[in-house]
Motif scaffolding. Structure first.
Motif, PDB file in Angstrom:
ATOM      1  N   UNK A   1      67.535  19.690 -34.871  1.00 37.10           N
ATOM      2  CA  UNK A   1      67.636  19.003 -33.585  1.00 37.10           C
ATOM      3  C   UNK A   1      66.265  19.040 -32.886  1.00 37.10           C
ATOM      4  N   UNK A   2      65.789  17.896 -32.351  1.00 38.78           N
ATOM      5  CA  UNK A   2      64.490  17.911 -31.678  1.00 38.78           C
ATOM      6  C   UNK A   2      64.551  18.764 -30.416  1.00 38.78           C
ATOM      7  N   UNK A   3      63.361  19.229 -29.975  1.00 38.84           N
ATOM      8  CA  UNK A   3      63.325  20.057 -28.768  1.00 38.84           C
ATOM      9  C   UNK A   3      63.582  19.226 -27.517  1.00 38.84           C
ATOM     10  N   UNK A   4      63.714  19.901 -26.395  1.00 39.58           N
ATOM     11  CA  UNK A   4      64.045  19.220 -25.133  1.00 39.58           C
ATOM     12  C   UNK A   4      62.860  18.449 -24.581  1.00 39.58           C
ATOM     13  N   UNK A   5      63.201  17.345 -23.936  1.00 35.11           N
ATOM     14  CA  UNK A   5      62.190  16.553 -23.234  1.00 35.11           C
ATOM     15  C   UNK A   5      62.471  16.677 -21.727  1.00 35.11           C
ATOM     16  N   UNK A   6      61.471  17.125 -20.992  1.00 38.59           N
ATOM     17  CA  UNK A   6      61.673  17.436 -19.564  1.00 38.59           C
ATOM     18  C   UNK A   6      60.659  16.673 -18.723  1.00 38.59           C
ATOM     19  N   UNK A   7      61.134  16.066 -17.646  1.00 34.38           N
ATOM     20  CA  UNK A   7      60.236  15.339 -16.745  1.00 34.38           C
ATOM     21  C   UNK A   7      60.159  16.079 -15.407  1.00 34.38           C
ATOM     22  N   UNK A   8      58.953  16.134 -14.850  1.00 35.69           N
ATOM     23  CA  UNK A   8      58.733  16.768 -13.546  1.00 35.69           C
ATOM     24  C   UNK A   8      58.209  15.664 -12.627  1.00 35.69           C
ATOM     25  N   UNK A  16      55.389  27.347 -13.122  1.00 37.32           N
ATOM     26  CA  UNK A  16      56.615  26.723 -13.636  1.00 37.32           C
ATOM     27  C   UNK A  16      56.326  25.874 -14.849  1.00 37.32           C
ATOM     28  N   UNK A  17      55.239  25.132 -14.801  1.00 32.89           N
ATOM     29  CA  UNK A  17      54.901  24.254 -15.932  1.00 32.89           C
ATOM     30  C   UNK A  17      54.615  25.084 -17.181  1.00 32.89           C
ATOM     31  N   UNK A  18      53.910  26.222 -16.985  1.00 40.82           N
ATOM     32  CA  UNK A  18      53.561  27.085 -18.126  1.00 40.82           C
ATOM     33  C   UNK A  18      54.822  27.595 -18.808  1.00 40.82           C
ATOM     34  N   UNK A  19      55.821  27.931 -17.980  1.00 42.95           N
ATOM     35  CA  UNK A  19      57.082  28.439 -18.538  1.00 42.95           C
ATOM     36  C   UNK A  19      57.757  27.367 -19.409  1.00 42.95           C
ATOM     37  N   UNK A  20      57.756  26.133 -18.915  1.00 41.78           N
ATOM     38  CA  UNK A  20      58.366  25.044 -19.689  1.00 41.78           C
ATOM     39  C   UNK A  20      57.580  24.805 -20.973  1.00 41.78           C
ATOM     40  N   UNK A  21      56.243  24.752 -20.807  1.00 36.36           N
ATOM     41  CA  UNK A  21      55.403  24.386 -21.962  1.00 36.36           C
ATOM     42  C   UNK A  21      55.422  25.437 -23.062  1.00 36.36           C
ATOM     43  N   UNK A  22      55.655  26.705 -22.668  1.00 34.63           N
ATOM     44  CA  UNK A  22      55.626  27.755 -23.698  1.00 34.63           C
ATOM     45  C   UNK A  22      57.017  27.989 -24.305  1.00 34.63           C
ATOM     46  N   UNK A  23      58.034  27.293 -23.826  1.00 31.60           N
ATOM     47  CA  UNK A  23      59.379  27.519 -24.371  1.00 31.60           C
ATOM     48  C   UNK A  23      59.469  26.915 -25.776  1.00 31.60           C
ATOM     49  N   UNK A  26      61.304  23.532 -26.209  1.00 29.24           N
ATOM     50  CA  UNK A  26      60.885  22.359 -25.431  1.00 29.24           C
ATOM     51  C   UNK A  26      59.847  21.586 -26.233  1.00 29.24           C
ATOM     52  N   UNK A  27      60.121  20.310 -26.428  1.00 32.89           N
ATOM     53  CA  UNK A  27      59.202  19.497 -27.228  1.00 32.89           C
ATOM     54  C   UNK A  27      58.176  18.799 -26.332  1.00 32.89           C
ATOM     55  N   UNK A  28      58.637  18.373 -25.150  1.00 33.17           N
ATOM     56  CA  UNK A  28      57.767  17.548 -24.328  1.00 33.17           C
ATOM     57  C   UNK A  28      57.995  17.845 -22.851  1.00 33.17           C
ATOM     58  N   UNK A  29      56.880  18.071 -22.138  1.00 36.16           N
ATOM     59  CA  UNK A  29      56.950  18.210 -20.676  1.00 36.16           C
ATOM     60  C   UNK A  29      56.024  17.160 -20.112  1.00 36.16           C
ATOM     61  N   UNK A  30      56.575  16.288 -19.291  1.00 38.15           N
ATOM     62  CA  UNK A  30      55.717  15.265 -18.692  1.00 38.15           C
ATOM     63  C   UNK A  30      55.810  15.381 -17.179  1.00 38.15           C
ATOM     64  N   UNK A  31      54.629  15.349 -16.531  1.00 41.14           N
ATOM     65  CA  UNK A  31      54.575  15.460 -15.071  1.00 41.14           C
ATOM     66  C   UNK A  31      54.126  14.107 -14.530  1.00 41.14           C
ATOM     67  N   UNK A  32      54.756  13.662 -13.460  1.00 40.80           N
ATOM     68  CA  UNK A  32      54.357  12.382 -12.865  1.00 40.80           C
ATOM     69  C   UNK A  32      52.858  12.401 -12.575  1.00 40.80           C
ATOM     70  N   UNK A  33      52.155  11.331 -12.929  1.00 34.86           N
ATOM     71  CA  UNK A  33      50.709  11.306 -12.658  1.00 34.86           C
ATOM     72  C   UNK A  33      50.407  10.947 -11.199  1.00 34.86           C
TER      73      UNK A  33
END
Ligand code: GLV
Length: 331
Positions: A1-8, A16-23, A26-33
């Protein structure tokens, strides 16, 4: 199963971002530009294919938006208030919602006191006067304000922030009364007296709002409520703007029916009701109750944890009652 994709939906502290990115899951963390709230269409597009999202109080998460994001299982609110999320729709659609309680209690209680004191002792008005070179020198009747010590503090609400405001009031020797749906042992034990809404309005020298925004609390402070308050009373709001009928508040202040207001939140942020900004008897803050570096960083960690726990199907400590029970994605 692919990892989670999370949008901020907007940049939040790195913790908080570091926690998501190091999980590991979690496959993808994207933050609004964008350094602004997303437009509705941007929000819809951003969440459409995600498993989870960290959202702000400026993002409206309703049924129509959730319908367009069928894979979404977790919404982590980067706020304690969840009035921007349709919790019933989230429950129906299997989306677990979390928020950021506790970590912002002290910062928000401190801000409540900053506004209470600043309004009572006319700090913002005095600052403007001194800067403008209009300080005529000390005199006995110049720039008098209201006494805080020994006065009556009324709390609308009996939750964590109300309790923290009450704890600070003891240092000022205030008598504290409160009104909420039911009496609370924590407040009673700390010396506050449970009263009816009308008694709260009639007896408070300072009335501070600490209830969440719901259909029952919208405009709880309306024309009638304001008319019951003392002409010397000061209203403080660090909760949600729509709890106060802001146009009615402007009328009450302009006509001297209450003495002042310290407001961190507004009915239609970031706009102000006509006339509010012209009043010298108000102190206005830009919705910064939780805005300290450490608090915002702790909120980011809590939001990230909430999102991850929900996606893993484990109940997070900050799960919001009324939303869906966290369930692991199948397949
Ligand atoms: C801020 O207003 C919050 O709800 O956290």
């Amino acid at each position: 199963m692919p990892g989670f994709s999370i949008y901020v939906t907007r940049a939040i502290p790195e913790s908080g971002l570091a926690l998501l990115e190091s999980a590991p899951d979690v496959e993808r963390v994207e933050v609004s530009p964008h350094d602004r709230p997303l437009e509705r269409s941007e929000l819809e597009r951003a969440l459409a294919e995600r498993d989870g999202a960290i959202v702000l109080l400026t993002d409206t998460i309703d049924d129509a938006l959730l319908a367009r994001a069928p894979g979404l299982r977790a919404i982590a609110c980067y706020s304690v208030g969840t009035d921007n999320v349709d919790l019933a729709a989230a429950k129906r659609r299997g989306v677990a919602v979390t928020n950021t309680p506790d970590v912002l209690t002290d910062a928000t209680a401190d801000m409540t006191w900053a506004l209470l004191l600043a309004t009572a002792r006319r700090v913002a008005e005095g600052d403007a006067l001194v800067r403008a070179g209009k300080f005529p020198g000390w005199s006995p009747l110049f720039f008098l304000g209201a006494d805080v010590s020994g006065s009556v503090l009324g709390l609308l609400g009996a939750g964590r922030i109300a309790s923290a405001v009450l704890a600070r009031a003891r240092g000022f020797g205030m008598r504290v009364i409160y009104c909420s749906r039911a009496s609370k042992p924590a407040l009673d034990g700390a010396g506050a007296r449970f009263v009816s809404m009308d008694a709260l309005l009639r007896e408070s020298d300072f009335l501070s709002i600490h209830v969440p925004l719901t259909k029952d609390t919208r405009h709880a402070i309306d024309e009638r409520a304001l008319s019951l308050m003392k002409p010397t009373a000061i209203l403080v709001n660090t909760s949600r703007g729509p709890i106060v009928d802001e146009a009615a508040l402007v009328r009450a202040l302009s006509q001297g029916r209450i003495a002042g207001a310290g407001l961190d939140v507004f009915e239609d942020e970031p706009r102000l009701a006509p006339g509010l900004a012209e009043l010298g008897s108000v102190v206005l803050a830009p919705h910064v109750g939780s805005a300290t570096r450490a608090t915002r960083s702790r909120m980011a960690v809590l939001a990230a944890e909430g999102c991850l726990f929900s996606l893993r199907g484990t109940k997070p400590r900050n799960w919001v009652e009324g939303s869906a029970w966290p369930a692991r994605r199948m397949g």
